[in-house]
Write a protein that holds these residues in place. Structure first.
Motif, PDB file in Angstrom:
ATOM      1  N   GLU A 218     -26.389  20.677  36.820  1.00 31.37           N
ATOM      2  CA  GLU A 218     -25.127  21.443  36.652  1.00 31.37           C
ATOM      3  C   GLU A 218     -24.424  21.754  37.760  1.00 31.37           C
ATOM      4  N   THR A 219     -24.885  21.991  38.936  1.00 35.31           N
ATOM      5  CA  THR A 219     -24.034  22.338  39.947  1.00 35.31           C
ATOM      6  C   THR A 219     -23.664  21.070  40.666  1.00 35.31           C
ATOM      7  N   ALA A 220     -24.447  20.258  40.812  1.00 36.27           N
ATOM      8  CA  ALA A 220     -24.153  18.624  41.444  1.00 36.27           C
ATOM      9  C   ALA A 220     -22.785  17.998  40.669  1.00 36.27           C
ATOM     10  N   ALA A 221     -22.914  18.546  39.556  1.00 40.02           N
ATOM     11  CA  ALA A 221     -21.590  17.930  38.762  1.00 40.02           C
ATOM     12  C   ALA A 221     -20.288  18.532  39.117  1.00 40.02           C
ATOM     13  N   LEU A 222     -20.375  19.507  39.952  1.00 39.49           N
ATOM     14  CA  LEU A 222     -19.214  20.270  40.591  1.00 39.49           C
ATOM     15  C   LEU A 222     -18.875  19.861  42.110  1.00 39.49           C
ATOM     16  N   LEU A 223     -19.624  18.874  42.470  1.00 39.32           N
ATOM     17  CA  LEU A 223     -19.524  18.488  43.871  1.00 39.32           C
ATOM     18  C   LEU A 223     -18.867  17.077  44.223  1.00 39.32           C
ATOM     19  N   SER A 224     -18.250  17.011  45.199  1.00 36.16           N
ATOM     20  CA  SER A 224     -17.757  15.367  45.528  1.00 36.16           C
ATOM     21  C   SER A 224     -18.590  14.987  46.826  1.00 36.16           C
ATOM     22  N   GLY A 225     -19.521  15.713  47.298  1.00 38.40           N
ATOM     23  CA  GLY A 225     -20.010  15.508  48.477  1.00 38.40           C
ATOM     24  C   GLY A 225     -21.117  16.453  49.017  1.00 38.40           C
ATOM     25  N   LEU A 226     -21.938  16.192  50.374  1.00 39.93           N
ATOM     26  CA  LEU A 226     -22.615  17.187  50.739  1.00 39.93           C
ATOM     27  C   LEU A 226     -22.787  16.761  52.296  1.00 39.93           C
ATOM     28  N   VAL A 227     -22.568  17.896  53.210  1.00 41.24           N
ATOM     29  CA  VAL A 227     -22.952  17.701  54.674  1.00 41.24           C
ATOM     30  C   VAL A 227     -24.132  18.647  55.049  1.00 41.24           C
ATOM     31  N   LEU A 228     -24.956  18.076  55.708  1.00 41.53           N
ATOM     32  CA  LEU A 228     -26.376  18.648  56.165  1.00 41.53           C
ATOM     33  C   LEU A 228     -26.415  18.675  57.523  1.00 41.53           C
ATOM     34  N   GLU A 229     -26.119  19.834  58.430  1.00 47.39           N
ATOM     35  CA  GLU A 229     -26.224  19.820  60.020  1.00 47.39           C
ATOM     36  C   GLU A 229     -27.753  20.606  60.366  1.00 47.39           C
ATOM     37  N   ASN A 230     -28.457  19.908  61.172  1.00 50.68           N
ATOM     38  CA  ASN A 230     -29.520  20.243  61.722  1.00 50.68           C
ATOM     39  C   ASN A 230     -30.478  21.331  60.704  1.00 50.68           C
ATOM     40  N   THR A 231     -30.804  20.678  59.645  1.00 50.75           N
ATOM     41  CA  THR A 231     -31.546  21.354  58.688  1.00 50.75           C
ATOM     42  C   THR A 231     -33.029  20.988  58.564  1.00 50.75           C
ATOM     43  N   PHE A 232     -33.887  21.510  57.726  1.00 55.13           N
ATOM     44  CA  PHE A 232     -35.417  21.323  57.816  1.00 55.13           C
ATOM     45  C   PHE A 232     -35.820  20.727  56.394  1.00 55.13           C
ATOM     46  N   THR A 233     -36.903  20.057  56.831  1.00 60.96           N
ATOM     47  CA  THR A 233     -37.649  19.464  55.454  1.00 60.96           C
ATOM     48  C   THR A 233     -37.985  20.811  54.529  1.00 60.96           C
ATOM     49  N   SER A 234     -38.723  21.568  55.239  1.00 60.82           N
ATOM     50  CA  SER A 234     -39.163  23.013  54.528  1.00 60.82           C
ATOM     51  C   SER A 234     -39.349  24.145  55.525  1.00 60.82           C
ATOM     52  N   LEU A 235     -39.240  25.166  55.017  1.00 58.75           N
ATOM     53  CA  LEU A 235     -39.435  26.255  55.893  1.00 58.75           C
ATOM     54  C   LEU A 235     -40.805  26.254  56.361  1.00 58.75           C
ATOM     55  N   PRO A 236     -41.859  26.031  56.003  1.00 62.44           N
ATOM     56  CA  PRO A 236     -43.223  26.218  56.531  1.00 62.44           C
ATOM     57  C   PRO A 236     -43.237  24.962  57.669  1.00 62.44           C
ATOM     58  N   GLU A 237     -42.868  23.903  57.204  1.00 65.56           N
ATOM     59  CA  GLU A 237     -42.959  22.827  58.378  1.00 65.56           C
ATOM     60  C   GLU A 237     -42.204  23.108  59.629  1.00 65.56           C
ATOM     61  N   ALA A 238     -41.123  23.681  59.340  1.00 67.81           N
ATOM     62  CA  ALA A 238     -40.251  24.269  60.397  1.00 67.81           C
ATOM     63  C   ALA A 238     -40.876  25.174  61.352  1.00 67.81           C
ATOM     64  N   ALA A 239     -41.403  26.395  60.698  1.00 67.33           N
ATOM     65  CA  ALA A 239     -42.209  27.445  61.123  1.00 67.33           C
ATOM     66  C   ALA A 239     -43.655  26.714  62.144  1.00 67.33           C
ATOM     67  N   SER A 240     -43.949  25.698  61.448  1.00 60.86           N
ATOM     68  CA  SER A 240     -45.429  25.235  62.113  1.00 60.86           C
ATOM     69  C   SER A 240     -45.213  24.489  63.294  1.00 60.86           C
ATOM     70  N   VAL A 241     -43.697  24.184  63.655  1.00 68.95           N
ATOM     71  CA  VAL A 241     -43.428  23.645  64.900  1.00 68.95           C
ATOM     72  C   VAL A 241     -43.679  24.651  65.980  1.00 68.95           C
ATOM     73  N   LEU A 242     -43.407  25.903  65.769  1.00 68.74           N
ATOM     74  CA  LEU A 242     -43.594  26.836  66.823  1.00 68.74           C
ATOM     75  C   LEU A 242     -44.966  27.167  67.052  1.00 68.74           C
ATOM     76  N   PHE A 243     -46.078  26.773  66.296  1.00 69.07           N
ATOM     77  CA  PHE A 243     -47.325  26.919  66.888  1.00 69.07           C
ATOM     78  C   PHE A 243     -48.085  25.644  67.230  1.00 69.07           C
ATOM     79  N   ARG A 244     -48.313  25.639  68.284  1.00 65.69           N
ATOM     80  CA  ARG A 244     -49.081  24.509  69.022  1.00 65.69           C
ATOM     81  C   ARG A 244     -50.233  24.235  68.464  1.00 65.69           C
ATOM     82  N   LEU A 245     -51.025  25.339  68.336  1.00 65.96           N
ATOM     83  CA  LEU A 245     -52.762  25.030  68.221  1.00 65.96           C
ATOM     84  C   LEU A 245     -52.650  24.274  66.806  1.00 65.96           C
ATOM     85  N   PRO A 246     -53.511  23.495  66.439  1.00 64.30           N
ATOM     86  CA  PRO A 246     -53.596  22.858  65.120  1.00 64.30           C
ATOM     87  C   PRO A 246     -53.948  23.957  64.028  1.00 64.30           C
ATOM     88  N   LEU A 247     -54.869  25.068  64.296  1.00 67.78           N
ATOM     89  CA  LEU A 247     -55.363  25.549  63.316  1.00 67.78           C
ATOM     90  C   LEU A 247     -54.329  26.742  62.803  1.00 67.78           C
TER      91      LEU A 247
END
Length: 386
Positions: A218-247
Motif C-alpha cells: 500500500e505504501t510502495a504504490a506511492l513510491l517511484s524509488g528508494l535510496v538506502l545509505e549505510n543501513t543494516f540488515t537488522s538491528l540485533p545483527e548491527a548490535a552484535s558487531v559491537l560485541f567481540r566475544l562469541p557468547l
C-alpha cells in the motif's frame, strides 16, 4: 545520597544527565531503567559471594537487564547532544525556501517537518522524503539538505520522527513506521509536486524505516524509488558487531525488542533501489549494504560504494551527488511503469521502455545544465551537476 564524580560521569554517558533525568522521572520507563541500574551492583556482589554457575547466571541476568534498560536510549538518541533536544535549526539559515509542516501521526504524535521546494515548476522534479538516522534532529541535516537541493535539483521533505526535535510522542519501531507513512500520504496529496515522482531516502536507522514502507504494497504504490545509505540488515545483527566475544555477540538477538529486520523484507521490494555504502563505515559494516543489495527483489537496483566514506560522512565524498542525482532523475522518469515493478514482471518491451525513460531523464537533466552517461536500467546514468 551524593554520587561520586565517576558515577555522575557514567550517568551522563548513559544519557541520564540532568535534563534527561527530569524527562524520564515518571512512568514505567523510569522504573525499568533505574531498577536495572540498582540491580547491577547487587548482581556483582552476589557473583563474588556465590561463585560458579550461580555467579555466571547472576552476571548474565545483570547484563540482560542492563541491555534492556539501555536499548531504547541507544536506539533512539534524540537527546544527543542534550542541549540540542529542543532546538531545531531552520532552512532559512542556509538560504533554502521552506514551508513548516505539522502532521498528526496517531497516539498523540504531532510531527514537525520541513518541505523545501524548488523554484518554478516543481512538479517536473523528483521529491525526496528524507528519513534521518537515530541521533539528533532534522536541523542537523540541513547542510546535507542544502547540497541535495542544489546539486540534485529535487524537492525535499524532511520528516522529524515522534519524540525527536519538537515533535511530540515517544519513538518506537511501529511509531517511526507510522510517521514515515503519514509523511508519504501527505506528499501523495500535495498539488505542488508530482506524486508519481516521490522517492524515499533512508540513512542508517532511517534506511530500516524506508525499507518497511517500500516492502508494504500500500505504501510502495506511492513510491517511484528508494535510496538506502549505510543501513543494516537488522538491528540485533548491527548490535552484535559491537560485541567481540562469541557468547556476548548472541545477546542482542536474544534480548532486543527493536529489531528492524530489513533482511527479511528486502525480497518484497519491487521499486528501483539505490544502495550507498561508505567502505570506511565502522558502525555498520559495509557488507550489510552488499547483503541487502543481493536480497533486493527489485529488477532495477544498484550498489554504489565510496572508498573514503564513513558512517556519517559518505555524503561528503567526491562524486556522491552526481551518482545520486543520476538515480533520482532516472527513477522518477520511470514512474509510469511503477505497476510493472510491483508485479515483478519485466518483458523485453518493458526493458526497452526503461531504456527510453532513462534517455529522457538524461535529456531533461542535460537541458537543465547537466550531462548523462548510460541509458538502461542496469546502467543508471551518472549526471554531472554544477
Amino acid at each position: 545520597m551524593r554520587l561520586s564524580s565517576a558515577c555522575r560521569s557514567a550517568c551522563c554517558c548513559c544519557g541520564l544527565g540532568r535534563r534527561a533525568r527530569h524527562r524520564l522521572a515518571g512512568g514505567a520507563d523510569f522504573v525499568r531503567r533505574h531498577l536495572a541500574f540498582a540491580l547491577a551492583p547487587a548482581a556483582c556482589l552476589l557473583a563474588v559471594e556465590s561463585g560458579g554457575l550461580v555467579a555466571f547466571a547472576v552476571l548474565l541476568l545483570g547484563a540482560l537487564l542492563g541491555l534492556l534498560s539501555l536499548e531504547a536510549y541507544l536506539v533512539y538518541c534524540r537527546n544527543e547532544p542534550p542541549e540540542s533536544r529542543y532546538f531545531v535549526d531552520h532552512p532559512s539559515r542556509y538560504g533554502l525556501p521552506s514551508q513548516t509542516v505539522f502532521l498528526d501521526s496517531g497516539r498523540g504524535a504531532r510531527l514537525h517537518c520541513y518541505f523545501i521546494k524548488q523554484p518554478g515548476d516543481s512538479t517536473r522534479l523528483p521529491t525526496l522524503l528524507f528519513l534521518h538516522g537515530n541521533a539528533g534532529n532534522i536541523g542537523h541535516r540541513l547542510p546535507n539538505a542544502a547540497l541535495l537541493f542544489h546539486q540534485c535539483r529535487v524537492n525535499l521533505f524532511l520528516l522529524e520522527y515522534r519524540g525527536y526535535g519538537i515533535s511530540t510522542g515517544a519513538p518506537s519501531g511501529t511509531g517511526l513506521y507510522a510517521d514515515a507513512a503519514a509523511a508519504l500520504q501527505h506528499l501523495s496529496r500535495r498539488s505542488d509536486i508530482d506524486p508519481q515522482r516521490v522517492l524515499l531516502f533512508g540513512r542508517s536507522l532511517g534506511g530500516a524505516v524506508a525499507i518497511e514502507l517500500a516492502a508494504r504494497p500500500e505504501t510502495a504504490a506511492l513510491l517511484s524509488g528508494l535510496v538506502l545509505e549505510n543501513t543494516f540488515t537488522s538491528l540485533p545483527e548491527a548490535a552484535s558487531v559491537l560485541f567481540r566475544l562469541p557468547l556476548l555477540s548472541s545477546l542482542p538477538g536474544l534480548v532486543m525488542t527493536n529489531r528492524f529486520n530489513s533482511r527479511a523484507k528486502m525480497p518484497s521490494i519491487r521499486v528501483p533501489t539505490l544502495f550507498i555504502s561508505g567502505l570506511r563505515d565502522t558502525l555498520i559494516p559495509p557488507a550489510m549494504s552488499a547483503c541487502l543489495h543481493s536480497l533486493c527483489g527489485s529488477g532495477v537496483r544498484r550498489l554504489e560504494t565510496f572508498e573514503s566514506g564513513e558512517h556519517n560522512t559518505t555524503w561528503q565524498c567526491a562524486g556522491y551527488f552526481q551518482r545520486l542525482a543520476g538515480f533520482l532523475h532516472f527513477a522518477s522518469e520511470m514512474a509510469p511503469q511503477r505497476e510493472d515493478w510491483h508485479a515483478g514482471q519485466h518483458s523485453e518491451d518493458e526493458e526497452d521502455q526503461s531504456a527510453g525513460a532513462a534517455a529522457a531523464a538524461a535529456s531533461a537533466t542535460s537541458a537543465a545544465g547537466g550531462a548523462s552517461a548510460g541509458t538502461t536500467a542496469d546502467d543508471i546514468p551518472t549526471i554531472t551537476v554544477l
